[in-house]
Design a protein around this motif. Structure first.
Motif, PDB file in Angstrom:
ATOM      1  N   PRO A  26       0.836  -1.208   0.000  1.00  0.00           N
ATOM      2  CA  PRO A  26       0.000   0.000   0.000  1.00  0.00           C
ATOM      3  C   PRO A  26       0.864   1.248   0.000  1.00  0.00           C
ATOM      4  CG  PRO A  26       0.007  -1.033   2.170  1.00  0.00           C
ATOM      5  CD  PRO A  26       0.706  -1.981   1.250  1.00  0.00           C
ATOM      6  N   PHE A  27       0.353   2.310  -0.597  1.00  0.00           N
ATOM      7  CA  PHE A  27       1.050   3.592  -0.587  1.00  0.00           C
ATOM      8  C   PHE A  27       0.015   4.700  -0.648  1.00  0.00           C
ATOM      9  CE2 PHE A  27       0.306   2.743  -4.996  1.00  0.00           C
ATOM     10  CZ  PHE A  27       0.222   3.974  -5.632  1.00  0.00           C
ATOM     11  N   ASP A  28       0.451   5.904  -0.380  1.00  0.00           N
ATOM     12  CA  ASP A  28      -0.457   7.047  -0.312  1.00  0.00           C
ATOM     13  C   ASP A  28      -0.662   7.624  -1.714  1.00  0.00           C
ATOM     14  OD1 ASP A  28      -1.874   9.328   0.201  1.00  0.00           O
ATOM     15  OD2 ASP A  28      -0.588  10.029   1.833  1.00  0.00           O
ATOM     16  N   HIS A  29      -1.809   7.331  -2.319  1.00  0.00           N
ATOM     17  CA  HIS A  29      -2.102   7.802  -3.673  1.00  0.00           C
ATOM     18  C   HIS A  29      -2.234   9.318  -3.733  1.00  0.00           C
ATOM     19  CE1 HIS A  29      -3.106   3.754  -5.367  1.00  0.00           C
ATOM     20  NE2 HIS A  29      -3.184   3.505  -4.075  1.00  0.00           N
ATOM     21  N   ASP A  30      -2.579   9.936  -2.614  1.00  0.00           N
ATOM     22  CA  ASP A  30      -2.775  11.383  -2.607  1.00  0.00           C
ATOM     23  C   ASP A  30      -1.471  12.157  -2.759  1.00  0.00           C
ATOM     24  OD1 ASP A  30      -5.517  11.221  -2.380  1.00  0.00           O
ATOM     25  OD2 ASP A  30      -5.493  11.223  -0.190  1.00  0.00           O
ATOM     26  N   ILE A  31      -0.331  11.481  -2.602  1.00  0.00           N
ATOM     27  CA  ILE A  31       0.953  12.162  -2.820  1.00  0.00           C
ATOM     28  C   ILE A  31       1.010  12.705  -4.236  1.00  0.00           C
ATOM     29  CG2 ILE A  31       3.458  11.832  -3.008  1.00  0.00           C
ATOM     30  CD1 ILE A  31       3.225   9.758  -0.744  1.00  0.00           C
ATOM     31  N   ALA A  32       0.656  11.863  -5.203  1.00  0.00           N
ATOM     32  CA  ALA A  32       0.692  12.294  -6.607  1.00  0.00           C
ATOM     33  C   ALA A  32      -0.481  13.208  -6.947  1.00  0.00           C
ATOM     34  CB  ALA A  32       0.695  11.077  -7.527  1.00  0.00           C
ATOM     35  N   LYS A  33      -1.621  13.001  -6.271  1.00  0.00           N
ATOM     36  CA  LYS A  33      -2.821  13.759  -6.630  1.00  0.00           C
ATOM     37  C   LYS A  33      -2.766  15.202  -6.140  1.00  0.00           C
ATOM     38  CE  LYS A  33      -5.892   9.721  -6.720  1.00  0.00           C
ATOM     39  NZ  LYS A  33      -7.028   9.036  -6.046  1.00  0.00           N
ATOM     40  N   TRP A  34      -2.376  15.404  -4.851  1.00  0.00           N
ATOM     41  CA  TRP A  34      -2.402  16.778  -4.331  1.00  0.00           C
ATOM     42  C   TRP A  34      -1.432  17.051  -3.180  1.00  0.00           C
ATOM     43  CZ3 TRP A  34      -3.707  17.389   0.823  1.00  0.00           C
ATOM     44  CH2 TRP A  34      -4.375  16.323   1.437  1.00  0.00           C
ATOM     45  N   LYS A  35      -1.054  16.040  -2.421  1.00  0.00           N
ATOM     46  CA  LYS A  35      -0.241  16.294  -1.231  1.00  0.00           C
ATOM     47  C   LYS A  35       1.124  16.883  -1.565  1.00  0.00           C
ATOM     48  CE  LYS A  35      -2.175  13.130   2.209  1.00  0.00           C
ATOM     49  NZ  LYS A  35      -1.906  11.953   3.074  1.00  0.00           N
ATOM     50  N   ALA A  36       1.774  16.346  -2.602  1.00  0.00           N
ATOM     51  CA  ALA A  36       3.100  16.854  -2.963  1.00  0.00           C
ATOM     52  C   ALA A  36       3.017  18.316  -3.395  1.00  0.00           C
ATOM     53  CB  ALA A  36       3.710  15.994  -4.068  1.00  0.00           C
ATOM     54  N   ASP A  37       2.040  18.635  -4.236  1.00  0.00           N
ATOM     55  CA  ASP A  37       1.899  20.018  -4.700  1.00  0.00           C
ATOM     56  C   ASP A  37       1.615  20.964  -3.539  1.00  0.00           C
ATOM     57  OD1 ASP A  37       2.359  19.280  -7.317  1.00  0.00           O
ATOM     58  OD2 ASP A  37       0.231  19.033  -7.791  1.00  0.00           O
ATOM     59  N   GLN A  38       0.756  20.520  -2.624  1.00  0.00           N
ATOM     60  CA  GLN A  38       0.437  21.361  -1.467  1.00  0.00           C
ATOM     61  C   GLN A  38       1.680  21.603  -0.611  1.00  0.00           C
ATOM     62  OE1 GLN A  38      -1.886  19.908   2.089  1.00  0.00           O
ATOM     63  NE2 GLN A  38      -3.438  21.285   1.234  1.00  0.00           N
ATOM     64  N   ALA A  39       2.479  20.557  -0.400  1.00  0.00           N
ATOM     65  CA  ALA A  39       3.694  20.702   0.403  1.00  0.00           C
ATOM     66  C   ALA A  39       4.707  21.615  -0.284  1.00  0.00           C
ATOM     67  CB  ALA A  39       4.309  19.332   0.663  1.00  0.00           C
ATOM     68  N   LEU A  40       4.830  21.469  -1.606  1.00  0.00           N
ATOM     69  CA  LEU A  40       5.816  22.270  -2.339  1.00  0.00           C
ATOM     70  C   LEU A  40       5.463  23.751  -2.342  1.00  0.00           C
ATOM     71  CD1 LEU A  40       6.444  19.829  -5.325  1.00  0.00           C
ATOM     72  CD2 LEU A  40       8.082  20.437  -3.530  1.00  0.00           C
ATOM     73  N   ARG A  41       4.182  24.067  -2.200  1.00  0.00           N
ATOM     74  CA  ARG A  41       3.790  25.478  -2.154  1.00  0.00           C
ATOM     75  C   ARG A  41       4.305  26.179  -0.895  1.00  0.00           C
ATOM     76  NH1 ARG A  41      -1.004  23.738  -4.947  1.00  0.00           N
ATOM     77  NH2 ARG A  41      -2.117  23.304  -2.998  1.00  0.00           N
ATOM     78  N   GLN A  42       4.718  25.380   0.100  1.00  0.00           N
ATOM     79  CA  GLN A  42       5.236  25.968   1.338  1.00  0.00           C
ATOM     80  C   GLN A  42       6.704  26.383   1.208  1.00  0.00           C
ATOM     81  OE1 GLN A  42       4.298  23.592   4.878  1.00  0.00           O
ATOM     82  NE2 GLN A  42       2.764  22.489   3.661  1.00  0.00           N
ATOM     83  N   LEU A  43       7.357  25.961   0.130  1.00  0.00           N
ATOM     84  CA  LEU A  43       8.781  26.296  -0.048  1.00  0.00           C
ATOM     85  C   LEU A  43       8.960  27.773  -0.394  1.00  0.00           C
ATOM     86  CD1 LEU A  43       9.962  23.163  -2.044  1.00  0.00           C
ATOM     87  CD2 LEU A  43      10.561  23.760   0.301  1.00  0.00           C
TER      88      LEU A  43
END
Length: 425
Positions: free
Chosen positions: A408-425
């Protein structure tokens, strides 16, 4: 034989007949060629054969259940007329009939068993039900389907009960379904299809258990389809099929397919969650007492404790599980063990320890996306090395978009989580 780049170029130039021919030739050689099935579906859309396109896309999805292109591809297939059938494509789609026995364990499942059995009708050739001591109406509900109930006294061992069910089956291919799981109607045909396509292989096929996660569904790969000629169930709890020593096979093929099972096993309206967790913890403690080197059971014990918010108690079990797993020749759960340990460290305010564990997991298991994302997100949250954080999160996004493993893995990483985290940079 045309390469993928050649076919993409042909599709761009609308040379659909040429793509059709090239894909058919590839599939004659390798009927499991996911990319060829996808290209063939695109060619069928271009040739305005919508029914053929959908069949090709669904065959590709069978082997690539996390495909991000699913909704777009099926929309394109439905946007054109059904068109005429293609006899060559239909011939490639045909598989021999391989009979499958569904094996279902029950105990006090009157709320879910009827839907479970109804969903299996037509998907398999027989349904074996083994009851381990129901005191509600489960048995009478099963019998109302015209299905015999076999009784097996509960011995605090799920594998013993499951292996008893295997012994009752009339067919070698087994589809193991929990009594709180409901097979998706559109995936019924996939059960026998997958068995037929892998009947000559020592294959352990993972279905996708669909669990409620907030307002969405999260797929969790679970081993469900296999031949009993090669596998039997092992472990008292959190059991899994393992290859029989008599086969001489060291490492069987493992793959996830698009066979989805709606799961209500953690729905508080259906089960007594605290009671279920305490039962699991007690069983796992007994297993670990008998074999302190069983790192898989140590992991599950730590996970159950952390689910119960007992993070400090969970840490030593997870730490030992990871250490033992790193030294084992086969430890497929290693990235999950490490991620769970880091999670417990984080929630007990041991950020440095969590970062060190996640860094180690990314080196030990570089193909799994979750540790990469957690490492980057934790660096970001702790205001440490933002360049490294961004690189780790970007890498996690790429991995999550293409991951095809059985963990199992977190599908939301590719969907939105990564983009949301990167906006904090």
């Amino acid at each position: 034989m045309k390469t993928n780049d050649n076919i993409i170029q042909s599709l761009q130039h609308k040379q659909y007949d040429g793509v059709r021919y090239a894909c058919i030739e590839r599939l004659k050689t390798d009927p499991l060629d996911i990319q060829a099935w996808t290209f063939l579906g695109q060619a069928m859309v271009g040739l305005r054969r919508g029914r053929m396109a959908e069949l090709c896309f669904r065959r590709a999805l069978l082997f690539n259940p996390y495909a991000p292109w699913e909704s777009d591809a099926l929309r394109d297939a439905h946007a054109v007329s059904e068109g005429r059938d293609d006899t060559q494509v239909l011939k490639l789609l045909q598989v021999p009939h391989v009979p499958v026995s569904a094996c279902v364990l029950t105990r006090d499942n009157e709320n879910t068993i009827a839907e479970c059995l109804a969903a299996l009708q037509g998907a398999v050739d027989e349904i074996i039900v083994v009851d381990t001591g129901s005191r509600d109406n489960t048995v009478s509900i099963v019998q109302s389907f015209g299905i015999s109930v076999h009784f097996f006294p509960w011995q605090d061992d799920f594998s013993k009960a499951r292996n008893y069910a295997l012994s009752l089956a009339h067919h070698d291919w087994i589809f193991s379904v929990d009594s709180d799981e409901i097979l998706y109607p559109e995936d019924k045909v996939s059960v026998r299809t997958a068995a037929a396509l892998f009947q000559e292989s020592v294959a352990l096929i993972f279905a996708l258990q669909m669990n409620q996660n907030g307002g969405s569904l999260s797929p969790y790969p679970v081993p469900r389809l296999f031949s009993r000629q090669y596998f039997e169930w092992k472990r008292q709890i959190h059991e899994a099929p393992q290859v029989l020593a008599s086969t001489g096979v060291q490492k069987p093929m493992g793959l996830s397919v698009r066979i989805r099972l709606m799961h209500s096993g953690y729905d508080p309206n259906q089960v007594n969650l605290p009671g279920k967790m305490e039962r699991n913890i007690a069983l796992l403690q007994r297993v670990i007492h008998e074999d302190a080197s069983d790192f898989t059971s140590l992991y599950y014990h730590g996970r159950e404790l952390s689910i119960n918010h007992r993070y400090t108690e969970a840490i030593p079990h997870l730490m030992k599980a990871y250490q033992l797993g790193r030294g084992a020749t086969d430890a497929p759960l290693l990235p999950l063990i490490g991620s769970q340990l880091a999670y417990c460290y984080t929630l007990t305010n041991h950020v440095d320890e969590a970062l060190e564990v996640l860094r180690r997991v990314t080196m030990d298991c570089p193909e799994h996306p979750d540790a990469w994302f957690s490492y980057g997100a934790l660096l970001l949250g702790a205001k440490r090395n933002t360049d490294e954080a961004g690189a780790s999160i970007l890498h996690a996004k790429k991995l999550a978009a293409t991951y095809t493993g059985t963990l199992p893995f977190d599908h939301d990483i590719a969907k939105w989580k990564a983009d949301q985290a990167l906006r904090q940079l």
